[in-house]
Design an enzyme around this catalytic site. Structure first.
Site, mmCIF file in Angstrom:
data_model
loop_
_atom_site.group_PDB
_atom_site.id
_atom_site.type_symbol
_atom_site.label_atom_id
_atom_site.label_comp_id
_atom_site.label_asym_id
_atom_site.label_seq_id
_atom_site.Cartn_x
_atom_site.Cartn_y
_atom_site.Cartn_z
ATOM 1 N N GLU A 119 0.818 -1.213 0.000
ATOM 2 C CA GLU A 119 0.000 0.000 0.000
ATOM 3 C C GLU A 119 0.856 1.269 0.000
ATOM 4 O O GLU A 119 0.595 2.228 0.723
ATOM 5 C CB GLU A 119 -0.963 -0.008 1.191
ATOM 6 C CG GLU A 119 -1.927 -1.175 1.153
ATOM 7 C CD GLU A 119 -2.890 -1.210 2.318
ATOM 8 O OE1 GLU A 119 -4.022 -1.699 2.134
ATOM 9 O OE2 GLU A 119 -2.497 -0.790 3.419
ATOM 10 N N ASP A 143 -8.823 -8.469 4.117
ATOM 11 C CA ASP A 143 -8.589 -7.312 4.968
ATOM 12 C C ASP A 143 -9.713 -7.126 5.977
ATOM 13 O O ASP A 143 -10.494 -6.189 5.871
ATOM 14 C CB ASP A 143 -8.443 -6.055 4.095
ATOM 15 C CG ASP A 143 -7.942 -4.840 4.872
ATOM 16 O OD1 ASP A 143 -7.416 -5.013 5.980
ATOM 17 O OD2 ASP A 143 -8.089 -3.719 4.362
ATOM 18 N N GLU A 150 -13.046 -1.646 11.748
ATOM 19 C CA GLU A 150 -12.895 -0.932 10.487
ATOM 20 C C GLU A 150 -13.992 -1.274 9.489
ATOM 21 O O GLU A 150 -14.644 -0.387 8.936
ATOM 22 C CB GLU A 150 -11.525 -1.217 9.890
ATOM 23 C CG GLU A 150 -11.298 -0.575 8.535
ATOM 24 C CD GLU A 150 -9.947 -0.926 7.932
ATOM 25 O OE1 GLU A 150 -9.706 -0.536 6.784
ATOM 26 O OE2 GLU A 150 -9.136 -1.606 8.606
#
Length: 777
Positions: free
Chosen positions: A248, A327, A355
């Protein structure tokens, strides 16, 4: 000292008894006795060393010379502290301590939390306020909250805390920064919590301007040795480093054609003389994948990169592997890498901060999810190799391993914002210590310790917690397709197509005919072949693939029939309507506890559950309407696309309000809403056409984060309700992140009544209104 203080404090507050300290001799009266096995064995010969190891303890009731002693024997100093907290936990839960004989040894030595805190005081994926560690580029001057956090962590057996973001700031290893960080380590130390640091693999270049950060360059290796030596002079008990590299946008060893093992071992050798470890994240993947290529698959990345390196990592390197291959989605399979490493240390990374699972605005107890992972048999040595045994080193011999939880607590009074979300931090710690515990046991323990021992309170809250993950999953992501959230934005509200046609690899490949990723060996990406044979065979076959992971493993038609007998499309409709109804039912369950819980926490949780029930409807409608439009297959129960009680704002009589398109379209009813650009305010009105009675009037509006608009509800010109759009939702746009529901119950209405909603904008918040729903229930 901390153990003595905690014991005296706890006994005084719970039992009303004052304890005094005798530092050297065994008292000639009933007493609590604390010490290590080595210290206590001369007085109590049965307390032989080795009865508990690592950070373990033995709680033992003994009688000597006519006196009763409660002995807290620790394998080390931390063990004494953990044993003390365990004893206090038993007292708090009204368990008897008169006949104690409880030996506990933690399952693994790595029991860490990660904090993704930034020097400026923000927290990446933090949903409970600002950082407790940093502000304005420096460590906070007042670290009282940090000491309290260390005490909290120690109370549940956590022994390490990484205090800065894995996307490490460039100057975290500067001399000034390290002196600041040493103060955090000082605050942790009395509680047996060792501080760790996230480091950037490019630090030799970014901090001291070397012309390279090649991990095999002798100058770089010397830089890491010298820097690590300097750190340990300031922080002699540093636990080690966490590394995110080649992921990332983070620089990594691939810049020089080197491997993760090359980078990890360079750091490990610098840490080795000091007893430190490297936790090297296996979250390495290409986020510029070609979505048009049918064999491209982000889920393959961790295994493809790290499995060939098995056995090439030093013994103080631990590979930190996310529990699933993507993820932290609401449903993923177990990462195949967890069962593939026979000669490398591994720790499983889970996400306590929610998240992708509601960001602590939605109740979502994650322990049942993690338990499914821990109990999953990887067949790494035929049958009988659950993930929990792999992490504990029972299957393959490892020097260290365990669990890491991304916690991200903040300055919010509740640490994780939602009062019920702390159960996730507690549950993570309990599983890291003992992965054999059940979700029910953990839920009941936490409830007793948080809200007391009222049987109805314990039964109700535990039931709510245990149901909440499946409820959340059912109104968000179906059948393993992922949460279908806005993955290129804030990962909160619905954004179904945001994951498609981009390089991030969280695709679900939905089109007019079907949905799902083909990850089979026969026709797909081959991901399933990364599992051991028995597991791969289960996932490869449609006949044996579990429904809850079907769309993660296979691309199927909407008309494909699940093991339940439903078609995929009907399951999508049913699960989302059932999930939204179950979210509303959480409110009713909580309301049975009114008067049994202090009013502050009762009201706080009730408000959050009410918001969740409204947002679950946003999710329900967005998913169902999108799939109805995309597939063209109607809901056999005629719910999707049919809203007989709903009046669209754009169809009302508007004064000042103007219709606008909402993006993505599915996050507003009919794809449209109205907003107000008039400082004096706007209104939307309609005539009530139905029979007289009492109705609930639900207003679906948008609460953007760039102001605090106000609304009024009037019937025949008389105000009956008002509210402010002053929540802190994560977007400045009218969309699924900010769509919010306000309900006014029990309104007496008559045929022909005029219902009017007035909106007063504030700054950038344009008092957006989506629809009004009038429900006779």
């Amino acid at each position: 000292m901390s153990a003595q203080t905690e014991l005296a404090r706890g006994v005084d507050s719970m039992l009303g008894k004052k304890l005094r300290t005798e530092a050297s001799r065994l008292p000639d009266e009933n007493a609590f006795v604390l010490g290590t096995f080595t210290e206590l064995q001369p007085r109590f010969p049965e307390l032989r060393a080795g009865q508990a190891t690592g950070d373990g303890f033995w709680l033992k009731s003994l009688r000597y010379n006519g006196h009763s002693y409660i002995v807290i024997a620790g394998a080390n100093e931390r063990g004494i502290l953990y044993g003390t907290f365990a004893l206090l936990s038993r007292i708090a839960q009204l368990e008897t301590i008169s006949d104690l004989d409880d030996k506990e040894t933690p399952a693994a030595p790595i029991r860490w939390v990660d904090q993704w805190d930034n020097p400026n005081g923000s927290i990446e994926r933090g949903y409970a306020g600002r950082s407790i560690f940093f502000e304005n580029g420096r460590v906070r001057s007042d670290l009282t909250r940090v000491s309290e956090y260390a005490r909290l962590l120690a109370s549940v057996g956590i022994n390490g805390c990484n205090v800065n973001n894995v996307n490490a700031a460039p100057d975290v290893l500067s001399e000034e920064s390290l002196k600041d960080l040493a103060r955090i380590a000082d605050a942790f130390r009395p509680w047996g919590v060792r501080m760790a640091l996230s480091v950037n693999i490019a630090s030799p270049q970014t901090v001291d301007h070397l012309d390279t950060f090649d991990p095999l360059d002798p100058r770089v290796q010397k830089w890491w040795r010298d820097k690590t030596d300097a750190i340990y002079k300031l922080i002699p008990d540093l636990a080690g480093f966490t590394v995110k590299a080649d992921s990332e946008g983070q620089l990594g060893p691939s810049s020089y054609g080197r491997t993760p093992a090359d980078a990890a071992n360079t750091l490990a050798r610098a840490l080795k003389p000091h007893g430190g470890v490297v936790l090297y994240r296996a979250f390495v993947y290409n986020h510029h994948l070609d979505w048009r290529y049918s064999k491209a698959d982000r889920a393959r990345a961790a295994y493809d990169i790290f499995h060939p390196l098995d056995g090439k990592f030093d013994d103080n390197v631990v590979l930190q592997i996310k529990h699933g291959p993507i993820d932290f989605q609401a449903r993923e399979p177990v990462s195949p890498l967890l069962g593939a490493l026979e000669h490398s240390n591994e720790a499983m990374e889970v996400q306590i901060t929610q998240e992708y699972t509601g960001q602590q605005r939605h109740l979502c107890f994650l322990i049942p999810m993690w338990k499914e992972v821990l109990d999953f048999d990887m067949h790494a040595k035929d049958a009988g190799t659950p993930v929990r045994d792999l992490l504990a080193g029972k299957t393959f011999e490892r020097s260290i391993g365990g669990m890491v939880g991304v916690a991200n607590v903040g300055l919010d009074a509740n640490w994780l914002a939602h009062p019920l979300a702390m159960a996730n931090l507690y549950g993570f710690a309990r599983l890291a210590w003992n992965p054999d515990l059940t979700s029910q046991t953990i839920a009941e323990e936490w409830t007793r310790l948080t809200f007391g021992n009222d049987p109805l309170v314990v039964k109700t809250i535990a039931a709510m917690q245990l149901a909440s993950w499946h409820i959340y999953e059912s109104y968000t992501g179906p059948l393993g397709a992922g949460t279908m959230t806005d993955i290129i934005g804030v990962h909160y509200g619905p954004g179904i197509e945001s994951s498609e046609r981009n390089g991030w690899g969280q695709w679900h490949r939905a089109d007019h005919e079907g949905i799902g990723m083909d990850r089979t060996v026969a026709t797909g990406t081959g991901y399933i072949g990364q599992y051991h044979e028995a597991v791969a065979a289960m996932y490869e076959s449609l006949a044996t693939c579990p429904d809850e992971l079907l769309l993660f493993m296979h691309h199927v038609l909407y008309t494909y029939k699940l093991h339940s007998g439903k078609t995929v499309i009907q399951h999508i409709y049913d699960s989302h309507y059932e999930g939204a109804a179950a979210a509303a039912n959480l409110i009713l369950q909580w309301q049975t506890l009114h008067g049994r819980i202090d009013e502050e926490r009762y009201s706080d949780v009730l408000q959050r559950l009410t918001y969740q029930a409204g947002h679950a409807i946003v999710w329900r409608d967005a998913i169902c309407e999108w799939f109805l439009k995309t597939s063209g297959i109607p809901d056999e129960k005629r719910r999707a696309g049919h809203h007989p009680n709903r009046v669209e704002a754009e169809s009302m009589q508007l004064d000042g309000y103007a219709p606008v398109d909402v993006t993505p379209w599915e996050t507003a009813s009919g794809g449209k809403a109205v907003d107000c650009d008039r400082a004096a305010g706007c209104s939307a009105a309609f005539t009530f056409p139905r029979a007289a009675g009492r109705y609930a009037i639900a207003m679906q509006y948008f609460d953007t984060d760039n102001g605090a608009a106000h609304f009024r509800l009037l019937v025949n010109g008389k105000q009956i309700d008002s509210w402010a759009a002053d929540d802190d939702l994560p977007s400045a746009k009218m969309n699924g992140h900010t769509s919010t529901r306000h309900t006014t119950p029990g309104v007496a209405l008559h045929t022909g009544d005029t219902i009017r909603i007035e909106g007063l904008p504030d700054q950038g918040d344009k008092a957006g209104l989506d629809y009004v729903e009038i429900d006779p229930k």
